[in-house]
Motif scaffolding. Structure first.
Motif, mmCIF file in Angstrom:
data_model
loop_
_atom_site.group_PDB
_atom_site.id
_atom_site.type_symbol
_atom_site.label_atom_id
_atom_site.label_comp_id
_atom_site.label_asym_id
_atom_site.label_seq_id
_atom_site.Cartn_x
_atom_site.Cartn_y
_atom_site.Cartn_z
ATOM 1 N N ILE A 149 108.974 -25.552 -11.338
ATOM 2 C CA ILE A 149 107.646 -24.948 -11.185
ATOM 3 C C ILE A 149 106.884 -25.630 -10.051
ATOM 4 C CG2 ILE A 149 105.377 -24.722 -12.281
ATOM 5 C CD1 ILE A 149 106.886 -24.280 -14.958
ATOM 6 N N VAL A 150 106.847 -26.964 -10.080
ATOM 7 C CA VAL A 150 106.105 -27.714 -9.064
ATOM 8 C C VAL A 150 106.741 -27.539 -7.687
ATOM 9 C CG1 VAL A 150 105.399 -30.021 -8.301
ATOM 10 C CG2 VAL A 150 105.257 -29.419 -10.715
ATOM 11 N N ASP A 151 108.063 -27.705 -7.614
ATOM 12 C CA ASP A 151 108.745 -27.624 -6.317
ATOM 13 C C ASP A 151 108.609 -26.249 -5.670
ATOM 14 O OD1 ASP A 151 109.500 -30.270 -6.601
ATOM 15 O OD2 ASP A 151 111.527 -29.805 -7.308
ATOM 16 N N ALA A 152 108.718 -25.178 -6.463
ATOM 17 C CA ALA A 152 108.608 -23.821 -5.908
ATOM 18 C C ALA A 152 107.201 -23.560 -5.378
ATOM 19 C CB ALA A 152 108.990 -22.783 -6.959
ATOM 20 N N ALA A 153 106.191 -23.925 -6.171
ATOM 21 C CA ALA A 153 104.808 -23.702 -5.740
ATOM 22 C C ALA A 153 104.490 -24.533 -4.497
ATOM 23 C CB ALA A 153 103.844 -24.049 -6.874
ATOM 24 N N TYR A 209 103.892 -34.899 -1.924
ATOM 25 C CA TYR A 209 103.623 -35.152 -3.340
ATOM 26 C C TYR A 209 104.778 -35.930 -3.942
ATOM 27 C CZ TYR A 209 106.809 -31.277 -4.436
ATOM 28 O OH TYR A 209 107.914 -30.453 -4.532
ATOM 29 N N ARG A 210 104.483 -36.612 -5.037
ATOM 30 C CA ARG A 210 105.477 -37.406 -5.751
ATOM 31 C C ARG A 210 105.360 -37.069 -7.237
ATOM 32 N NH1 ARG A 210 108.131 -41.831 -4.016
ATOM 33 N NH2 ARG A 210 106.718 -42.072 -2.268
ATOM 34 N N VAL A 211 106.507 -36.897 -7.921
ATOM 35 C CA VAL A 211 106.525 -36.556 -9.342
ATOM 36 C C VAL A 211 107.077 -37.736 -10.132
ATOM 37 C CG1 VAL A 211 107.385 -34.952 -11.092
ATOM 38 C CG2 VAL A 211 106.920 -34.130 -8.779
ATOM 39 N N THR A 212 106.342 -38.141 -11.160
ATOM 40 C CA THR A 212 106.772 -39.205 -12.059
ATOM 41 C C THR A 212 106.781 -38.646 -13.470
ATOM 42 O OG1 THR A 212 105.654 -40.813 -10.637
ATOM 43 C CG2 THR A 212 106.312 -41.563 -12.823
ATOM 44 N N ASP A 213 107.893 -38.832 -14.192
ATOM 45 C CA ASP A 213 108.039 -38.296 -15.539
ATOM 46 C C ASP A 213 107.865 -39.384 -16.576
ATOM 47 O OD1 ASP A 213 108.701 -35.888 -14.324
ATOM 48 O OD2 ASP A 213 110.842 -36.259 -14.466
ATOM 49 N N LEU A 273 97.240 -25.638 -4.576
ATOM 50 C CA LEU A 273 98.521 -25.981 -5.206
ATOM 51 C C LEU A 273 98.384 -26.039 -6.724
ATOM 52 C CD1 LEU A 273 101.477 -26.800 -5.122
ATOM 53 C CD2 LEU A 273 100.741 -29.149 -4.690
ATOM 54 N N VAL A 274 97.333 -26.670 -7.219
ATOM 55 C CA VAL A 274 97.125 -26.752 -8.671
ATOM 56 C C VAL A 274 96.978 -25.350 -9.266
ATOM 57 C CG1 VAL A 274 95.582 -27.568 -10.501
ATOM 58 C CG2 VAL A 274 96.128 -29.070 -8.572
ATOM 59 N N ALA A 275 96.242 -24.471 -8.599
ATOM 60 C CA ALA A 275 96.087 -23.101 -9.081
ATOM 61 C C ALA A 275 97.419 -22.367 -9.103
ATOM 62 C CB ALA A 275 95.084 -22.344 -8.210
ATOM 63 N N ARG A 276 98.241 -22.570 -8.081
ATOM 64 C CA ARG A 276 99.557 -21.925 -8.010
ATOM 65 C C ARG A 276 100.471 -22.431 -9.128
ATOM 66 N NH1 ARG A 276 102.155 -19.657 -3.179
ATOM 67 N NH2 ARG A 276 99.992 -19.242 -2.656
ATOM 68 N N VAL A 277 100.443 -23.739 -9.378
ATOM 69 C CA VAL A 277 101.257 -24.313 -10.454
ATOM 70 C C VAL A 277 100.763 -23.823 -11.814
ATOM 71 C CG1 VAL A 277 101.864 -26.471 -11.633
ATOM 72 C CG2 VAL A 277 101.970 -26.344 -9.143
ATOM 73 N N ARG A 278 99.454 -23.774 -11.994
ATOM 74 C CA ARG A 278 98.885 -23.286 -13.260
ATOM 75 C C ARG A 278 99.331 -21.851 -13.530
ATOM 76 N NH1 ARG A 278 93.803 -25.264 -12.960
ATOM 77 N NH2 ARG A 278 94.336 -26.954 -14.348
ATOM 78 N N LYS A 279 99.328 -21.017 -12.505
ATOM 79 C CA LYS A 279 99.754 -19.618 -12.654
ATOM 80 C C LYS A 279 101.256 -19.553 -12.985
ATOM 81 C CE LYS A 279 99.892 -15.194 -10.258
ATOM 82 N NZ LYS A 279 99.642 -14.496 -9.002
ATOM 83 N N ALA A 280 102.073 -20.380 -12.303
ATOM 84 C CA ALA A 280 103.517 -20.379 -12.545
ATOM 85 C C ALA A 280 103.860 -20.919 -13.930
ATOM 86 C CB ALA A 280 104.225 -21.198 -11.473
ATOM 87 N N ALA A 281 103.019 -21.787 -14.478
ATOM 88 C CA ALA A 281 103.284 -22.379 -15.791
ATOM 89 C C ALA A 281 102.892 -21.460 -16.940
ATOM 90 C CB ALA A 281 102.555 -23.715 -15.917
ATOM 91 N N THR A 282 102.219 -20.352 -16.642
ATOM 92 C CA THR A 282 101.836 -19.406 -17.680
ATOM 93 C C THR A 282 103.095 -18.850 -18.343
ATOM 94 O OG1 THR A 282 99.858 -18.799 -16.423
ATOM 95 C CG2 THR A 282 100.570 -17.265 -18.143
ATOM 96 N N GLY A 283 103.106 -18.870 -19.667
ATOM 97 C CA GLY A 283 104.256 -18.366 -20.404
ATOM 98 C C GLY A 283 105.349 -19.402 -20.621
ATOM 99 N N THR A 321 105.688 -31.223 0.910
ATOM 100 C CA THR A 321 106.988 -31.888 0.917
ATOM 101 C C THR A 321 107.038 -32.917 -0.206
ATOM 102 O OG1 THR A 321 107.098 -31.654 3.316
ATOM 103 C CG2 THR A 321 108.596 -33.248 2.301
ATOM 104 N N ARG A 322 108.118 -32.885 -0.989
ATOM 105 C CA ARG A 322 108.263 -33.841 -2.087
ATOM 106 C C ARG A 322 108.848 -35.144 -1.580
ATOM 107 N NH1 ARG A 322 111.253 -32.856 -7.889
ATOM 108 N NH2 ARG A 322 110.977 -34.975 -8.649
ATOM 109 N N LEU A 323 108.214 -36.253 -1.942
ATOM 110 C CA LEU A 323 108.731 -37.583 -1.653
ATOM 111 C C LEU A 323 109.530 -38.039 -2.868
ATOM 112 C CD1 LEU A 323 105.599 -39.311 -0.105
ATOM 113 C CD2 LEU A 323 107.546 -38.308 1.087
ATOM 114 N N ARG A 324 110.745 -38.481 -2.639
ATOM 115 C CA ARG A 324 111.594 -38.946 -3.735
ATOM 116 C C ARG A 324 111.575 -40.465 -3.781
ATOM 117 N NH1 ARG A 324 113.971 -34.831 -6.335
ATOM 118 N NH2 ARG A 324 114.232 -32.932 -5.142
ATOM 119 N N SER A 325 111.795 -40.968 -4.962
ATOM 120 C CA SER A 325 111.847 -42.404 -5.170
ATOM 121 C C SER A 325 113.029 -42.988 -4.397
ATOM 122 C CB SER A 325 112.015 -42.686 -6.658
ATOM 123 O OG SER A 325 112.403 -44.007 -6.871
#
Length: 152
Positions: free
Chosen positions: A109-113, A64-68, A8-18, A120-124
């Motif tokens: 980027i994260v959700d697509a990868a 996974y959970r995303v915190t900004d 997953l980290v590799a996929r996100v890293r590739k998607a974040a290029t550019g 599955t994303r866990l929401r607050s």
């Protein structure tokens, strides 16, 4: 189905290029970090901020959970308003700032990868009532408009 955080980290890293994002691994998962301009302040000036999306992974459950977070860049000079900037009469309404657009891009980027790999994303718990409240408020406004039209 096995969920491999490294894939997953590799996929996100590739998607974040550019994009403005850089990806850094952490003990709990990874972070997407970008430097952005803040929304205009009271004097119409912007400051540089670091926008970070912290992604915590649970490989056992495939979630996974995303915190900004946003932190001002130390000693960053204020930037004047750009030609397309304007301060709305009511704060929060009007043109969306660059930081919001970049923040939305980071989540995409994260959700697509993650979706491609079966995560599955866990929401607050705070997010769910907000969506329900907004839908309920919209429905009440619609009912009020229909009632006014029928009464007039």
């Amino acid at each position: 189905m096995a969920h491999d955080p490294a894939v997953l980290v590799a996929r996100v890293r590739k998607a974040a290029t550019g994009t403005p994002y850089t990806v850094a691994g952490t003990d709990a998962g990874f972070e997407l970090v970008a430097e952005v301009s803040s929304p205009p302040g009271a004097r119409g000036r912007r400051r540089r901020e670091t926008l970070t999306h912290r992604v915590a992974l649970d490989a056992a459950t495939g979630t996974y959970r995303v915190t900004d977070s946003r932190v001002p860049v130390p000693d960053a000079a204020e930037e004047p308003e750009g030609p397309g900037d304007h301060r709305p009469l009511l704060p929060g309404f009007g043109r969306r700032p660059e930081a919001t657009e970049v923040g939305t891009e980071g989540h995409r980027i994260v959700d697509a990868a993650a979706a491609e790999l079966g995560w599955t994303r866990l929401r607050s718990p705070v997010e769910r009532p907000g969506v329900v409240l907004a839908a309920l408020l919209g429905f009440c406004v619609l009912l009020a408009v229909v009632a006014l039209v029928l009464l007039l």
